[in-house]
Structure formats: C-alpha cells, structure tokens
Design an enzyme around this catalytic site. Structure first.
Site, PDB file in Angstrom:
ATOM      1  N   LEU A 154       0.829  -1.213   0.000  1.00 36.26           N
ATOM      2  CA  LEU A 154       0.000   0.000   0.000  1.00 36.26           C
ATOM      3  C   LEU A 154       0.861   1.260   0.000  1.00 36.26           C
ATOM      4  CD1 LEU A 154      -2.780  -1.142   2.519  1.00 36.26           C
ATOM      5  CD2 LEU A 154      -2.862  -1.088   0.021  1.00 36.26           C
ATOM      6  N   TYR A 198      -9.018  -2.993  13.675  1.00 32.76           N
ATOM      7  CA  TYR A 198      -8.904  -3.618  14.998  1.00 32.76           C
ATOM      8  C   TYR A 198      -8.084  -2.757  15.963  1.00 32.76           C
ATOM      9  CZ  TYR A 198      -4.622  -5.976  13.123  1.00 32.76           C
ATOM     10  OH  TYR A 198      -3.411  -6.267  12.560  1.00 32.76           O
TER      11      TYR A 198
HETATM   12  C1  HXC Z   1       5.883 -16.606  15.854  1.00 33.58           C
HETATM   13  C2  HXC Z   1       7.501 -15.234  14.939  1.00 33.58           C
HETATM   14  C3  HXC Z   1       6.910 -15.354  13.660  1.00 33.58           C
HETATM   15  C4  HXC Z   1       5.742 -16.172  13.537  1.00 33.58           C
HETATM   16  C5  HXC Z   1       8.650 -14.057  13.494  1.00 33.58           C
HETATM   17  N1  HXC Z   1       8.564 -14.439  14.779  1.00 33.58           N
HETATM   18  N2  HXC Z   1       7.632 -14.606  12.786  1.00 33.58           N
HETATM   19  N3  HXC Z   1       6.994 -15.840  16.026  1.00 33.58           N
HETATM   20  N4  HXC Z   1       5.265 -16.769  14.659  1.00 33.58           N
HETATM   21  N5  HXC Z   1       5.124 -16.329  12.366  1.00 33.58           N
HETATM   22  C6  HXC Z   1       9.482 -14.087  15.863  1.00 33.58           C
HETATM   23  C7  HXC Z   1      10.914 -14.544  15.594  1.00 33.58           C
HETATM   24  O1  HXC Z   1      11.086 -15.921  15.932  1.00 33.58           O
HETATM   25  C8  HXC Z   1      11.697 -13.608  16.509  1.00 33.58           C
HETATM   26  O2  HXC Z   1      11.614 -13.983  17.863  1.00 33.58           O
HETATM   27  C9  HXC Z   1      10.910 -12.314  16.410  1.00 33.58           C
HETATM   28  O3  HXC Z   1       9.597 -12.658  15.960  1.00 33.58           O
HETATM   29  C10 HXC Z   1      11.520 -11.334  15.418  1.00 33.58           C
HETATM   30  O4  HXC Z   1      11.635 -12.003  14.171  1.00 33.58           O
HETATM   31  P1  HXC Z   1      12.748 -11.582  13.106  1.00 33.58           P
HETATM   32  O5  HXC Z   1      12.509 -12.381  11.886  1.00 33.58           O
HETATM   33  O6  HXC Z   1      14.102 -11.626  13.743  1.00 33.58           O
HETATM   34  O7  HXC Z   1      12.386 -10.020  12.929  1.00 33.58           O
HETATM   35  P2  HXC Z   1      12.599  -9.041  11.718  1.00 33.58           P
HETATM   36  O8  HXC Z   1      13.656  -9.551  10.778  1.00 33.58           O
HETATM   37  O9  HXC Z   1      12.760  -7.693  12.308  1.00 33.58           O
HETATM   38  O10 HXC Z   1      11.211  -9.132  10.907  1.00 33.58           O
HETATM   39  C11 HXC Z   1      10.033  -8.549  11.406  1.00 33.58           C
HETATM   40  C12 HXC Z   1       8.771  -9.387  11.096  1.00 33.58           C
HETATM   41  C13 HXC Z   1       8.709  -9.744   9.594  1.00 33.58           C
HETATM   42  C14 HXC Z   1       7.574  -8.583  11.556  1.00 33.58           C
HETATM   43  C15 HXC Z   1       8.842 -10.697  11.895  1.00 33.58           C
HETATM   44  O11 HXC Z   1       7.529 -10.479   9.317  1.00 33.58           O
HETATM   45  C16 HXC Z   1       8.737  -8.519   8.720  1.00 33.58           C
HETATM   46  O12 HXC Z   1       9.828  -8.089   8.296  1.00 33.58           O
HETATM   47  N6  HXC Z   1       7.572  -7.896   8.430  1.00 33.58           N
HETATM   48  C17 HXC Z   1       7.474  -6.633   7.669  1.00 33.58           C
HETATM   49  C18 HXC Z   1       6.329  -6.601   6.723  1.00 33.58           C
HETATM   50  C19 HXC Z   1       4.999  -7.001   7.300  1.00 33.58           C
HETATM   51  O13 HXC Z   1       4.904  -7.624   8.364  1.00 33.58           O
HETATM   52  N7  HXC Z   1       3.929  -6.670   6.549  1.00 33.58           N
HETATM   53  C20 HXC Z   1       2.587  -7.023   6.912  1.00 33.58           C
HETATM   54  C21 HXC Z   1       1.860  -5.848   7.418  1.00 33.58           C
HETATM   55  S1  HXC Z   1       0.179  -6.296   7.331  1.00 33.58           S
HETATM   56  P3  HXC Z   1      12.774 -14.838  18.612  1.00 33.58           P
HETATM   57  O14 HXC Z   1      12.384 -14.837  20.056  1.00 33.58           O
HETATM   58  O15 HXC Z   1      12.717 -16.199  17.990  1.00 33.58           O
HETATM   59  O16 HXC Z   1      14.060 -14.128  18.348  1.00 33.58           O
HETATM   60  C22 HXC Z   1      -0.691  -5.497   8.472  1.00 33.58           C
HETATM   61  C23 HXC Z   1      -2.171  -5.625   8.189  1.00 33.58           C
HETATM   62  C24 HXC Z   1      -3.078  -5.441   9.336  1.00 33.58           C
HETATM   63  O17 HXC Z   1      -0.204  -4.899   9.377  1.00 33.58           O
HETATM   64  C25 HXC Z   1      -4.548  -5.582   9.075  1.00 33.58           C
HETATM   65  C26 HXC Z   1      -5.018  -6.602   8.090  1.00 33.58           C
HETATM   66  C27 HXC Z   1      -6.506  -6.568   7.833  1.00 33.58           C
HETATM   67  P1  NAP Z   2       3.828  -4.450   3.336  1.00 34.07           P
HETATM   68  O1  NAP Z   2       3.957  -4.330   1.859  1.00 34.07           O
HETATM   69  O2  NAP Z   2       4.502  -5.591   4.003  1.00 34.07           O
HETATM   70  O3  NAP Z   2       4.303  -3.081   3.949  1.00 34.07           O
HETATM   71  C1  NAP Z   2       5.008  -2.935   5.139  1.00 34.07           C
HETATM   72  C2  NAP Z   2       6.226  -2.079   4.854  1.00 34.07           C
HETATM   73  O4  NAP Z   2       6.853  -1.743   6.087  1.00 34.07           O
HETATM   74  C3  NAP Z   2       7.254  -2.777   3.982  1.00 34.07           C
HETATM   75  O5  NAP Z   2       7.594  -1.949   2.886  1.00 34.07           O
HETATM   76  C4  NAP Z   2       8.465  -2.945   4.898  1.00 34.07           C
HETATM   77  O6  NAP Z   2       9.668  -2.773   4.172  1.00 34.07           O
HETATM   78  C5  NAP Z   2       8.250  -1.803   5.890  1.00 34.07           C
HETATM   79  N1  NAP Z   2       8.898  -2.055   7.167  1.00 34.07           N
HETATM   80  C6  NAP Z   2       8.736  -3.124   7.977  1.00 34.07           C
HETATM   81  N2  NAP Z   2       9.518  -2.999   9.056  1.00 34.07           N
HETATM   82  C7  NAP Z   2      10.158  -1.822   8.944  1.00 34.07           C
HETATM   83  C8  NAP Z   2      11.092  -1.124   9.744  1.00 34.07           C
HETATM   84  N3  NAP Z   2      11.526  -1.624  10.916  1.00 34.07           N
HETATM   85  N4  NAP Z   2      11.550   0.085   9.321  1.00 34.07           N
HETATM   86  C9  NAP Z   2      11.115   0.598   8.162  1.00 34.07           C
HETATM   87  N5  NAP Z   2      10.236  -0.005   7.340  1.00 34.07           N
HETATM   88  C10 NAP Z   2       9.769  -1.211   7.734  1.00 34.07           C
HETATM   89  O7  NAP Z   2       2.296  -4.531   3.782  1.00 34.07           O
HETATM   90  P2  NAP Z   2       1.024  -3.627   3.440  1.00 34.07           P
HETATM   91  O8  NAP Z   2      -0.126  -4.528   3.436  1.00 34.07           O
HETATM   92  O9  NAP Z   2       1.283  -2.750   2.280  1.00 34.07           O
HETATM   93  O10 NAP Z   2       0.896  -2.724   4.759  1.00 34.07           O
HETATM   94  C11 NAP Z   2       1.019  -1.311   4.713  1.00 34.07           C
HETATM   95  C12 NAP Z   2       0.288  -0.689   5.871  1.00 34.07           C
HETATM   96  O11 NAP Z   2      -1.109  -0.921   5.759  1.00 34.07           O
HETATM   97  C13 NAP Z   2       0.675  -1.226   7.248  1.00 34.07           C
HETATM   98  O12 NAP Z   2       0.668  -0.177   8.190  1.00 34.07           O
HETATM   99  C14 NAP Z   2      -0.426  -2.189   7.566  1.00 34.07           C
HETATM  100  O13 NAP Z   2      -0.580  -2.400   8.934  1.00 34.07           O
HETATM  101  C15 NAP Z   2      -1.592  -1.448   6.970  1.00 34.07           C
HETATM  102  N6  NAP Z   2      -2.760  -2.265   6.687  1.00 34.07           N
HETATM  103  C16 NAP Z   2      -2.736  -3.137   5.652  1.00 34.07           C
HETATM  104  C17 NAP Z   2      -3.863  -3.879   5.378  1.00 34.07           C
HETATM  105  C18 NAP Z   2      -3.921  -4.829   4.213  1.00 34.07           C
HETATM  106  O14 NAP Z   2      -4.925  -5.508   4.059  1.00 34.07           O
HETATM  107  N7  NAP Z   2      -2.911  -4.905   3.381  1.00 34.07           N
HETATM  108  C19 NAP Z   2      -5.009  -3.733   6.177  1.00 34.07           C
HETATM  109  C20 NAP Z   2      -4.985  -2.843   7.239  1.00 34.07           C
HETATM  110  C21 NAP Z   2      -3.848  -2.093   7.476  1.00 34.07           C
HETATM  111  P3  NAP Z   2      11.043  -3.557   4.521  1.00 34.07           P
HETATM  112  O15 NAP Z   2      10.684  -4.959   4.802  1.00 34.07           O
HETATM  113  O16 NAP Z   2      11.852  -3.338   3.281  1.00 34.07           O
HETATM  114  O17 NAP Z   2      11.630  -2.831   5.696  1.00 34.07           O
END
Ligand code: HXC
Ligand code: NAP
Length: 292
Positions: free
Chosen positions: A27, A156
C-alpha cells in the site's frame, strides 16, 4: 467515473514533499505512485535499500515524478533523524509524513516470545512515534506549515483482534497518538489523521496473515458486506485527499475504508443475512404465533 480510478485533480499535491515509511511495497508503494501522479515528491523508506531503489526507478519511470529512496529502520530514532536530514538536504523541505511501515503475523499470543511481541510493537508503535517525533520537532523548529501526518492503522485498532495481539496493541497506540497530537500540534499548523483499511491484498500482508490455504478457508471478501476486498487506488485516493490542502479542516479523524467489514463482525444479528428469503415467512409466523 469508477471507484477505482484516480480521484483528485492532477496538481492536488504539487509542491508537497512527503515521506512514506514502508513506501517500497504494498500500500505504501501504491500511495507513493498516486502522490507522484498528483505532483508531490516522495521519500520512500524501509530497511531494504535494493527494494526501495527498484521501486523508486519503477515509479519514476511510470510517473515522471521524483522519488528519493532512503534506508531507515523506523525502530531506531537516530536512523529516522538521519533519514530526515538527508531528505531535507536533497529536497529542501518536507511537509508530509505517512506512517505506513508495519510488521505483523498471525500467532496464538502464548506462542510468542517476548522478542516477537516487541518486534511488532517496535516497528508499528515505536516506529510511528519515532517518525512523528522527529518530523514534529523539525516542523516546529523550522516553522514549516501546513504539515500533515497520516497514520495507517486498521479497524482492529479499536475492536482489538485475537491472533494479531501485538499489532492490535500497537495500532491502538498509534490511533491514540493520532488524536492526541491532532489537538496538541494544531497550533503549529500540523494536522494528524489516520486511515483504517480493511483487507487490501498485498504480498506482505497475505504472506503473514493468510499463509497457505488460509486464503481460501478465510477468504476476507466473504465477511465484507460489499463482498469484495479493497483496491489500492481506492486507498490511494483517500490518502492523497488527506495529505492535500483539500483536507485542511480534517484533523484528528480516523477514516475507515473496509466495505463495512468491522461493523459486520460487530452487529449482534448481522449473521442473519444467511437466512434465505423463503424462510422469513415461516420465521414471521413463528414469532407472531408466540405473541398470541
Ligand atoms: C511466531 C515469529 C513469527 C511467527 C517471526 N517471529 N515470525 N513468532 N510466529 N510467524 C518471531 C521470531 O522468531 C523472533 O523472535 C521475532 O519474531 C523477530 O523475528 P525476526 O525475523 O528476527 O524479525 P525481523 O527480521 O525484524 O522481521 C520482522 C517481522 C517480519 C515482523 C517478523 O515479518 C517482517 O519483516 N515484516 C514486515 C512486513 C509485514 O509484516 N507486513 C505485513 C503488514 S500487514 P525470537 O524470540 O525467535 O528471536 C498489516 C495488516 C493489518 O499490518 C490488518 C489486516 C486486515
Ligand atoms: P507491506 O507491503 O509488508 O508493507 C510494510 C512495509 O513496512 C514494507 O515496505 C516494509 O519494508 C516496511 N517495514 C517493515 N519494518 C520496517 C522497519 N523496521 N523500518 C522501516 N520499514 C519497515 O504490507 P502492506 O499490506 O502494504 O501494509 C502497509 C500498511 O497498511 C501497514 O501499516 C499495515 O498495517 C496497513 N494495513 C494493511 C492492510 C492490508 O490488508 N494490506 C489492512 C490494514 C492495514 P522492509 O521490509 O523493506 O523494511
């Protein structure tokens, strides 16, 4: 005119320089694309520079706009300050911030390590705080106004949700920050709003929230009254409006864009829509009979 077409006039964001955290994917990237089409210059930030550079090249080619990709882990305040300094020295000034970066995954809470819980709180709540505080200090010191903050939360944030407890906890904090600063910083010309999206398909969210066959088992479209998920342009339209001067009098608001999803989950009798039309005659008779 269609709901998924660009909405604003072409120069709606002309002269605006906006930071979008997490702007290299999902997004964040879609909002960035539309901001560029409307004349803004956009700084996209995340932890992965390669991804940012690719997105920047693609978006600049597509829109002819200017994108500045800067590495910044929002969990670390000094990285945010550094990113802001770079952005200001390259673009001159910044007058918009979209706190979009997030981390999330589904898990029963008791399975989470303390570090796992912290990771989500740190990205979502602390990260949004870091960017907001750094930008706020800069805007106030440099008398940059008007300035606009847009926080991407979720529905939420106020209902809470099982199985994404760290995210719900953090987004609730971001929503409280949105409303608090809307009042406190209005005197500096800084407004603060939020968007609460329902499901909008992105790779980042779907990989972590609907892995494997959960996509089919828990098809989000089925629990949305409008029976479809959101389209990125719909969210980009709303975000662009809220970042533009057209929204000058909107401050402290959270706008839900979810096709009615959260209310559908909340209303006591909403499930009754599953009752077929033919059955209502029988139910009506049963209810009336009881009265006698
Ligand atoms: C349990 C988990 C896990 C899982 C990671 N961990 N994934 N635990 N179940 N599925 C644990 C790891 O074991 C570790 O703990 C800790 O979390 C940190 O994990 P890392 O991989 O070391 O962290 P990091 O590299 O910083 O990555 C962060 C992350 C990863 C959040 C885990 O998924 C990420 O990079 N996400 C960024 C993008 C993202 O999440 N986008 C979605 C947004 S959607 P331990 O104790 O083992 O060290 C959104 C939508 C909301 O927000 C609403 C929808 C309707
Ligand atoms: P996404 O593509 O995974 O976006 C998350 C972004 O956050 C990635 O570009 C990631 O880039 C960045 N990010 C994660 N950790 C970071 C950190 N420590 N520092 C800087 N950047 C970081 O997912 P998305 O669905 O587009 O989500 C975008 C936003 O919309 C989020 O706030 C999410 O909660 C919200 N949202 C999404 C949905 C949905 O249905 N998609 C619904 C409700 C709300 P890197 O991994 O490169 O750092």
């Amino acid at each position: 005119m269609k709901y998924n077409e660009p909405m604003l006039c072409n120069d709606a964001l002309e002269g605006k320089n906006i930071i979008v955290t997490g702007g290299g994917s999902g997004l964040g990237k879609s909002m960035t694309r539309y901001f560029l089409q409307l004349g803004a210059k956009v700084v996209i930030t995340s932890r992965n520079f390669e991804k940012l550079q690719l997105a920047a090249d693609e978006l600049m080619q597509e829109t002819g706009g200017e994108v500045l990709p800067l590495t910044c882990d929002v969990r670390h305040y000094e990285q945010v300050e550094h990113m802001l300094n770079d952005a200001v020295s390259q673009l001159g000034f910044i007058n918009g911030l979209v706190n979009n970066a997030a981390g999330n995954f589904i898990s029963p809470t008791e399975r989470l390590s303390a570090r796992a819980f912290d990771t989500i709180i740190d990205i979502v709540l602390k990260g949004s705080k870091n960017a907001t505080l750094a930008l706020g200090k800069y805007w106030i010191k440099e008398h940059v106004k008007p300035a606009r903050i847009l926080n991407i939360v979720t529905t939420y944030a106020w209902t809470g949700s099982a199985y994404v407890v760290p995210s719900a906890t953090a987004k609730a904090g971001v929503l409280a920050m949105t409303r608090s600063l809307a009042v406190e910083w209005a005197k500096y010309g800084i407004s603060s709003n939020a968007i609460a999206p329902g499901p909008f398909p992105t790779k980042g969210a779907w990989d972590r929230l609907l892995p494997g066959d959960l996509k089919e088992k828990f098809d989000p479209a089925k629990k949305i009254p409008l029976k479809r998920v959101g389209e990125h342009q719909e969210l980009a339209n709303l975000a662009a409006y809220l970042m533009s001067d057209y929204a000058a009098y909107i401050n402290g608001e959270v706008i839900t864009i979810d096709g009615g999803e959260w209310l559908y989950g909340a209303g006591e009798f909403n499930q009754l829509e599953q009752i077929p039309e033919a059955m209502w005659d029988m139910l009506e008779q049963m209810i009336k009979k009881k009265k006698k």
